[in-house]
Scaffold this motif. Structure first.
Motif, PDB file in Angstrom:
ATOM      1  N   GLN A  53      12.446 -28.489 -10.668  1.00 15.60           N
ATOM      2  CA  GLN A  53      11.379 -29.124 -11.435  1.00 15.60           C
ATOM      3  C   GLN A  53      10.479 -29.890 -10.473  1.00 15.60           C
ATOM      4  O   GLN A  53      10.964 -30.610  -9.598  1.00 15.60           O
ATOM      5  CB  GLN A  53      11.944 -30.087 -12.480  1.00 15.60           C
ATOM      6  N   LEU A  54       9.169 -29.716 -10.636  1.00 17.56           N
ATOM      7  CA  LEU A  54       8.191 -30.364  -9.784  1.00 17.56           C
ATOM      8  C   LEU A  54       7.283 -31.236 -10.641  1.00 17.56           C
ATOM      9  O   LEU A  54       6.751 -30.763 -11.657  1.00 17.56           O
ATOM     10  CB  LEU A  54       7.349 -29.322  -9.041  1.00 17.56           C
ATOM     11  N   VAL A  55       7.086 -32.484 -10.213  1.00 17.94           N
ATOM     12  CA  VAL A  55       6.244 -33.415 -10.955  1.00 17.94           C
ATOM     13  C   VAL A  55       5.250 -34.057  -9.997  1.00 17.94           C
ATOM     14  O   VAL A  55       5.652 -34.772  -9.064  1.00 17.94           O
ATOM     15  CB  VAL A  55       7.076 -34.501 -11.656  1.00 17.94           C
ATOM     16  N   GLU A  56       3.962 -33.796 -10.232  1.00 16.11           N
ATOM     17  CA  GLU A  56       2.905 -34.368  -9.398  1.00 16.11           C
ATOM     18  C   GLU A  56       2.481 -35.729  -9.936  1.00 16.11           C
ATOM     19  O   GLU A  56       2.572 -36.001 -11.130  1.00 16.11           O
ATOM     20  CB  GLU A  56       1.664 -33.473  -9.358  1.00 16.11           C
ATOM     21  N   SER A  57       1.969 -36.557  -9.025  1.00 16.71           N
ATOM     22  CA  SER A  57       1.382 -37.838  -9.402  1.00 16.71           C
ATOM     23  C   SER A  57       0.361 -38.236  -8.342  1.00 16.71           C
ATOM     24  O   SER A  57       0.319 -37.639  -7.257  1.00 16.71           O
ATOM     25  CB  SER A  57       2.456 -38.922  -9.536  1.00 16.71           C
ATOM     26  N   GLY A  58      -0.455 -39.235  -8.681  1.00 19.36           N
ATOM     27  CA  GLY A  58      -1.387 -39.764  -7.699  1.00 19.36           C
ATOM     28  C   GLY A  58      -2.828 -39.367  -7.879  1.00 19.36           C
ATOM     29  O   GLY A  58      -3.695 -39.826  -7.137  1.00 19.36           O
ATOM     30  N   GLY A  59      -3.113 -38.508  -8.849  1.00 19.75           N
ATOM     31  CA  GLY A  59      -4.493 -38.127  -9.078  1.00 19.75           C
ATOM     32  C   GLY A  59      -5.290 -39.255  -9.699  1.00 19.75           C
ATOM     33  O   GLY A  59      -4.748 -40.295 -10.077  1.00 19.75           O
ATOM     34  N   GLY A  60      -6.607 -39.044  -9.792  1.00 20.49           N
ATOM     35  CA  GLY A  60      -7.463 -40.057 -10.400  1.00 20.49           C
ATOM     36  C   GLY A  60      -8.904 -39.850 -10.042  1.00 20.49           C
ATOM     37  O   GLY A  60      -9.294 -38.791  -9.531  1.00 20.49           O
ATOM     38  N   LEU A  61      -9.699 -40.880 -10.301  1.00 20.04           N
ATOM     39  CA  LEU A  61     -11.126 -40.868 -10.021  1.00 20.04           C
ATOM     40  C   LEU A  61     -11.384 -41.648  -8.738  1.00 20.04           C
ATOM     41  O   LEU A  61     -10.899 -42.783  -8.592  1.00 20.04           O
ATOM     42  CB  LEU A  61     -11.885 -41.503 -11.182  1.00 20.04           C
ATOM     43  N   VAL A  62     -12.136 -41.048  -7.837  1.00 16.63           N
ATOM     44  CA  VAL A  62     -12.436 -41.698  -6.566  1.00 16.63           C
ATOM     45  C   VAL A  62     -13.877 -41.396  -6.193  1.00 16.63           C
ATOM     46  O   VAL A  62     -14.419 -40.343  -6.554  1.00 16.63           O
ATOM     47  CB  VAL A  62     -11.449 -41.223  -5.470  1.00 16.63           C
ATOM     48  N   GLN A  63     -14.505 -42.314  -5.483  1.00 15.98           N
ATOM     49  CA  GLN A  63     -15.886 -42.092  -5.041  1.00 15.98           C
ATOM     50  C   GLN A  63     -15.918 -41.163  -3.831  1.00 15.98           C
ATOM     51  O   GLN A  63     -14.944 -41.080  -3.073  1.00 15.98           O
ATOM     52  CB  GLN A  63     -16.529 -43.424  -4.688  1.00 15.98           C
ATOM     53  N   PRO A  64     -17.023 -40.476  -3.646  1.00 18.84           N
ATOM     54  CA  PRO A  64     -17.171 -39.658  -2.426  1.00 18.84           C
ATOM     55  C   PRO A  64     -16.913 -40.489  -1.182  1.00 18.84           C
ATOM     56  O   PRO A  64     -17.348 -41.636  -1.084  1.00 18.84           O
ATOM     57  CB  PRO A  64     -18.626 -39.187  -2.503  1.00 18.84           C
ATOM     58  N   GLY A  65     -16.173 -39.881  -0.241  1.00 19.17           N
ATOM     59  CA  GLY A  65     -15.791 -40.587   0.970  1.00 19.17           C
ATOM     60  C   GLY A  65     -14.484 -41.327   0.856  1.00 19.17           C
ATOM     61  O   GLY A  65     -13.947 -41.804   1.869  1.00 19.17           O
ATOM     62  N   GLY A  66     -13.947 -41.423  -0.341  1.00 21.03           N
ATOM     63  CA  GLY A  66     -12.714 -42.140  -0.566  1.00 21.03           C
ATOM     64  C   GLY A  66     -11.476 -41.303  -0.272  1.00 21.03           C
ATOM     65  O   GLY A  66     -11.567 -40.158   0.187  1.00 21.03           O
ATOM     66  N   SER A  67     -10.317 -41.906  -0.548  1.00 20.09           N
ATOM     67  CA  SER A  67      -9.043 -41.261  -0.261  1.00 20.09           C
ATOM     68  C   SER A  67      -8.107 -41.340  -1.462  1.00 20.09           C
ATOM     69  O   SER A  67      -8.208 -42.260  -2.288  1.00 20.09           O
ATOM     70  CB  SER A  67      -8.353 -41.951   0.928  1.00 20.09           C
TER      71      SER A  67
END
Length: 124
Positions: free
Chosen positions: A3-17
């Protein structure tokens, strides 16, 4: 079964990380090679980064020098560090695993396990 569970996505401005994580459970994680794919609306799902069981990495040309894939076998986790993000990086990002631990696999059908995906949006 894995089972694989991703996390950490979201909204970020250009140039961000952002740093994505993919936690694996259910089998011997160290014996799997892992890939990060992404799929933008209307586009094919594409491989952006791959890491073998022993840490050999490959990247799509579009992310070379900006993205870094890594893994921590003790934590059963694979990461995707994304720097200098661009609007064209906007997509749903998926982690996937296959059972040829020392081989690079580029085709989706070659992967045995997939996560549910995490949305990354790069916008001002």
């Amino acid at each position: 079964q894995v089972q694989l569970v991703e996390s950490g996505g979201g909204l970020v401005q250009p140039g961000g990380s952002l740093r994505l994580s993919c936690a694996a459970s259910g089998s011997i994680f160290s014996m799997y090679a892992m890939g990060w794919y992404r799929q933008a609306p209307g586009n094919e799902r594409e491989l952006v980064a791959h890491i073998t069981s022993n840490g050999s990495t490959n990247y799509a040309d579009s992310v070379k020098g900006r993205f870094t894939i890594s893994r921590d076998n003790a934590k059963n986790t694979v990461y995707l560090q994304m720097n200098s993000l661009k609007p064209e990086d906007t997509a749903v990002y998926y982690c996937a695993g296959h059972t040829s631990p020392y081989s690079l696999k580029r085709e989706k059908f070659e992967y045995d396990y997939w996560g549910q995906g995490t949305q990354v949006t790069v916008s001002s």
